[in-house]
Scaffold this motif. Structure first.
Motif, short mmCIF file in Angstrom:
data_model
loop_
_atom_site.label_atom_id
_atom_site.label_comp_id
_atom_site.label_asym_id
_atom_site.label_seq_id
_atom_site.Cartn_x
_atom_site.Cartn_y
_atom_site.Cartn_z
N UNK A 72 -108.47 -51.56 -85.81
CA UNK A 72 -107.83 -51.77 -84.51
C UNK A 72 -107.07 -53.08 -84.42
N UNK A 73 -107.56 -54.09 -85.14
CA UNK A 73 -106.83 -55.35 -85.19
C UNK A 73 -105.44 -55.12 -85.79
N UNK A 74 -105.41 -54.38 -86.92
CA UNK A 74 -104.12 -54.14 -87.58
C UNK A 74 -103.21 -53.30 -86.69
N UNK A 75 -103.83 -52.35 -86.01
CA UNK A 75 -103.05 -51.49 -85.11
C UNK A 75 -102.39 -52.34 -84.03
N UNK A 76 -103.22 -53.17 -83.40
CA UNK A 76 -102.71 -53.97 -82.30
C UNK A 76 -101.66 -54.99 -82.75
N UNK A 77 -101.95 -55.65 -83.87
CA UNK A 77 -101.01 -56.68 -84.32
C UNK A 77 -99.70 -56.08 -84.80
N UNK A 78 -99.77 -54.86 -85.37
CA UNK A 78 -98.50 -54.26 -85.82
C UNK A 78 -97.66 -53.85 -84.61
N UNK A 79 -98.32 -53.37 -83.56
CA UNK A 79 -97.56 -53.03 -82.35
C UNK A 79 -96.97 -54.29 -81.73
N UNK A 80 -97.80 -55.33 -81.69
CA UNK A 80 -97.36 -56.60 -81.11
C UNK A 80 -96.12 -57.14 -81.84
N UNK A 81 -96.09 -56.90 -83.19
CA UNK A 81 -94.96 -57.41 -83.97
C UNK A 81 -93.80 -56.42 -83.99
N UNK A 85 -97.35 -48.58 -86.79
CA UNK A 85 -98.82 -48.60 -86.66
C UNK A 85 -99.55 -48.23 -87.95
N UNK A 86 -98.81 -47.74 -88.95
CA UNK A 86 -99.53 -47.34 -90.18
C UNK A 86 -100.13 -48.54 -90.91
N UNK A 87 -99.85 -49.75 -90.45
CA UNK A 87 -100.54 -50.92 -91.02
C UNK A 87 -102.05 -50.79 -90.84
N UNK A 88 -102.46 -49.96 -89.88
CA UNK A 88 -103.91 -49.82 -89.68
C UNK A 88 -104.58 -49.14 -90.87
N UNK A 89 -103.77 -48.51 -91.73
CA UNK A 89 -104.33 -47.92 -92.96
C UNK A 89 -105.08 -48.97 -93.78
N UNK A 90 -104.59 -50.20 -93.65
CA UNK A 90 -105.24 -51.31 -94.34
C UNK A 90 -106.71 -51.40 -93.94
N UNK A 91 -106.95 -51.23 -92.64
CA UNK A 91 -108.32 -51.24 -92.15
C UNK A 91 -109.12 -50.09 -92.73
#
Ligand code: PFF
Length: 487
Positions: A72-81, A85-91
């Motif tokens: 969820x951190x990655x999801x939120x930060x990718x949206x913020x930037x 949202x697929x950066x959340x795959x990292x999580x």
């Protein structure tokens, strides 16, 4: 209300608890032994400074800004930037890596528990090399015993995680770390007089590039190509880099998770430096304690995962007060492994409670059960079962008995495969993506704010490292390994 660490010391304790564990005392010595000593340590130290430290800062900064589980951190930060949202795959890959690592980590930690009882019962008294090897073989070739210890370790880990991050970790680490440190120093002093100290120093600190860069077989002989030339390999470099991630708990969101409980008012630069230094000192002390014993007793430094279980008991069995010191050592190592195991599970449990609204206890029990089950693969690995053996059994159930599985890959154990996949591939890839995300995707304002105490010098240096140096180095190692590019 989401809790935060009670103070900055607590965060350091928890992060050090995550970083210092079996990676330092069990894994570091045996992979150093396998990959020839000096150059391996040199490569590892370079990776710690140029790759580990910048990514540690990035993970803490991302976690503290996102304030949730890594997904969820990655999801939120990718949206913020304003990114995808697929950066959340990292999580997600972090959660998978954490569960896979914990599956074998728990089996080794189980062996450590078993050894604390063996030390306490006086089993190591006056043991010879053969005697000590026999004790290890008896344990690892008995899957039922390993299973019992693995179950016990998973049980205590589940209990700790279910109770929440705060409960337990702070208190445990504040006595375990200093005590472990003192015992390691005692062991180094003992090792100094064991007769193998000079050889050990030579082995650890004299670089022998041949042993590092040229492939060798299991007996330590160099492999030759058709023209009779030694075969150049980047695998040790990949293992050294992977270990830098593993030992610092980076690339899978554990430190990001802990960073998320951190309040705004602390300097992350100072903290990362403390964590990284302590972790490195513990690993080097472990090497200095173990290698002299290895050489003094004619053991093979490349003996593999059994190295500490073969070398240390000889010392405990022959030193004054060894029964007590040995027991204490293995008990402390168990605690160090436990505090690392907690951090391996935390990202998954946090995500289940946040996104699936699962009760924390239920989430922990589920996660623990799945990991326990995967751990069976490593239990059988230690008694010599290979991937090929397992596939052969599975195939035979379907009547496919005659399948040939002769490729070297099938001759590896699942433990070796899981370890390589996680430590040498998943963690570095995760770390590479974290560096790219923090350096290129996030807006400068957002990252700079996390460095508010260090924005004078630390931020600019970090920014260059995380944008250029760190990703470049990780990338080069992968390109070489994949054969696309050769140095
Ligand atoms: N750093 C731990 C060790 O050295 O034993 C292992 C580990 C913990 C790896 C947490 C990865 C992680 F996320």
């Amino acid at each position: 209300m989401r809790h935060e660490w009670s103070n900055r010391l607590t965060f350091i304790l928890a992060a050090v608890g995550s970083a210092v564990g079996l990676g330092n005392i069990w894994k570091f010595p045996y992979i150093t032994g396998e990959y020839g000593g000096g150059v391996f340590i040199f490569a590892y130290l370079i990776c710690i400074c140029l790759i580990g430290l910048p990514i540690m800062l990035a993970e803490i900064a991302l976690g503290r800004r996102g304030k949730q589980s890594p997904v969820n951190t990655m999801l939120q930060l990718s949206l913020e930037a304003g990114s995808h949202p697929s950066w959340s795959l990292l999580g997600w890959s972090g959660m998978a890596a954490g569960c896979l690592i914990l599956s074998y980590y728990s089996v080794i930690a189980g062996e450590v528990m078993a050894y604390s009882f063996r030390a306490g019962s006086g089993m190591f008294n006056q043991q010879t090399v053969d005697g000590v090897k026999g004790i290890l073989t008896t344990l690892v070739s008995d899957p039922e015993k390993l299973l019992a210890w693995h179950t016990l370790f998973m049980g205590v880990t589940v209990i700790a995680v279910a109770k929440g991050v705060r409960g337990g970790i702070e208190k445990t680490i504040s006595f375990v770390m200093p005590a472990l440190f003192v015992l390691l120093v005692v062991l180094v002093f003992y090792a100094m007089n064991s007769g193998g100290f000079e050889q050990a120093i030579d082995f650890m600190f004299t670089p022998d590039a041949d042993k590092f860069f040229y492939a060798r077989d299991q007996l330590g002989q160099y492999l030759m190509d058709a023209e009779g030339e030694k075969i150049f390999t980047w695998k040790p470099m990949m293992v050294a880099m992977g270990h830098a991630f593993f030992t610092l708990s980076l690339g899978m969101g554990a430190i990001m998770m802990y960073g998320s409980y951190l309040n705004r008012y602390v300097s992350i630069g100072q903290m990362a430096l403390i964590i990284v230094s302590l972790d490195t000192v513990v690993a080097l002390l472990a090497g200095l304690a173990i290698f002299p014993l290895v050489f003094a007793n004619g053991l093979d430094p490349a003996a593999g995962p059994g190295l500490i279980f073969e070398s240390l008991p000889i010392a405990f069995g022959n030193m004054a007060g060894g029964r007590l010191i040995g027991t204490l050592f293995f008990v402390l190592l168990f605690f160090a492994a436990w505090t690392s195991a907690i951090s391996l599970m935390e990202p998954t449990v946090a995500w289940l409670t946040e996104s699936k609204k699962m009760h924390r206890v239920k989430a922990t029990v589920w996660t623990g059960t799945v990991i326990w089950f995967i751990g069976l693969a490593s239990i059988f690995s230690f008694s010599g079962t290979t991937l090929g053996d397992i596939l052969r059994i599975l195939f035979s159930w379907f009547g496919l008995e005659y399948l040939e599985l002769n490729h070297w890959f099938f001759k590896q154990s699942l433990f070796i495969i899981i370890d390589f996949l996680t430590a040498s591939i998943m963690l570095p890839v995760g770390g590479l993506l974290i560096a790219i995300f923090a350096g290129w995707v996030m807006e400068r304002d957002s990252t700079e704010r996390e460095f508010s105490f260090n924005n004078r010098y630390v931020y600019p240096v970090w920014s260059v490292m995380v944008r250029y140096v760190t990703p470049f180095l990780v990338f080069i190692v992968f390109l070489n390994i994949s054969g696309i590019f050769k140095f």
